[in-house]
Motif scaffolding. Structure first.
Motif, PDB file in Angstrom:
ATOM      1  N   THR A 164      -4.508   8.739   1.431  1.00 23.97           N
ATOM      2  CA  THR A 164      -3.192   9.106   1.955  1.00 23.97           C
ATOM      3  C   THR A 164      -2.709  10.400   1.315  1.00 23.97           C
ATOM      4  O   THR A 164      -2.734  10.545   0.085  1.00 23.97           O
ATOM      5  N   TRP A 166       0.449  12.797   0.619  1.00 28.78           N
ATOM      6  CA  TRP A 166       1.894  12.696   0.522  1.00 28.78           C
ATOM      7  C   TRP A 166       2.545  14.068   0.395  1.00 28.78           C
ATOM      8  O   TRP A 166       2.060  14.922  -0.356  1.00 28.78           O
ATOM      9  N   ALA A 173       4.616  10.008   3.310  1.00 27.40           N
ATOM     10  CA  ALA A 173       3.212  10.145   3.706  1.00 27.40           C
ATOM     11  C   ALA A 173       3.144  10.951   5.008  1.00 27.40           C
ATOM     12  O   ALA A 173       3.893  10.676   5.948  1.00 27.40           O
ATOM     13  N   SER A 176      -3.011   9.974   6.800  1.00 28.07           N
ATOM     14  CA  SER A 176      -3.771   8.879   6.190  1.00 28.07           C
ATOM     15  C   SER A 176      -5.075   8.682   6.957  1.00 28.07           C
ATOM     16  O   SER A 176      -5.126   8.878   8.180  1.00 28.07           O
TER      17      SER A 176
END
Length: 208
Positions: A164, A166, A173, A176
């Protein structure tokens, strides 16, 4: 046959044949890979510029595996043109990293994003290739055919990995990916293949 007074033509690779060979090589290389990106998601609301500095965090109970993963991923990101830092050099603690310590690492590296990768699960799978025993000439023929047709059994592990990315400023987020690695015995190999697949997709999605 070469006529007298003419120079023999040099062997030239047919352009179409050359292209076919390149595709074949690419297919063989892909077939050798044991780690593949299965699915990915990008925040549809994300409209910012691609991130330029990534702090890489590998979630692992093994400190050695964490270091191998983070070093491999950082190297791949730098080769692709994105500045990156391994978290273990700033956060050598084992176990969950405190929030304030992560904030300090982000500030020190100037990271605008954090990539966190963790193992979701490892499943044991078994493939059985059944044989076929046809009618044989009596018991001895049947027995020989039975032995030759014994099924092949192949057991292997499949590791599912979640990565993921960020946006650290907004703490949200933005991307992903779910990957699978077959027989993940070599951490370095898995990291290299995972990095290649994820970075290519993240660049395609314009988050890197």
């Amino acid at each position: 046959m070469v006529e007298i007074g003419t120079r023999p033509a040099r062997n030239r690779l047919n352009p179409r044949l050359g292209l076919s060979l390149l595709w074949l090589v690419a297919a063989l290389v892909a077939a050798c890979a044991t780690t593949h990106l299965k699915d990915s998601w990008k925040d549809p609301r994300f409209s910012g510029a691609p991130f330029r500095k990534v702090l890489v965090i590998g979630v692992s109970r093994s400190d050695a595996n964490r270091r191998l993963f983070e070093d491999g991923f950082v190297q791949a990101l730098r080769v692709s043109g994105t500045e990156a830092s391994a978290s273990y050099s700033l956060l050598p603690e084992e176990g969950p990293l405190p929030k304030e310590r992560i904030k300090q690492a982000v500030a020190k590296t100037g990271a605008d994003s954090v990539l966190v990768t963790r193992v979701l699960r490892v499943q044991r799978k078994v493939d059985v290739s059944p044989g076929y025993v046809g009618p044989g000439p009596g018991f001895y023929g049947w027995y020989g055919a039975t032995w030759a047709a014994a099924p092949e059994i192949h057991a292997y592990d499949v590791m599912t990995i979640e990565s993921t990315l960020w946006d650290i400023k907004r703490e949200q987020a933005v991307w992903s990916g779910i990957s699978e690695s077959i027989d993940p015995k070599d951490v370095t190999k898995v990291t290299r293949e995972l990095a290649e697949a994820l970075i290519a997709k993240m660049k395609e999605d314009k988050v890197l």
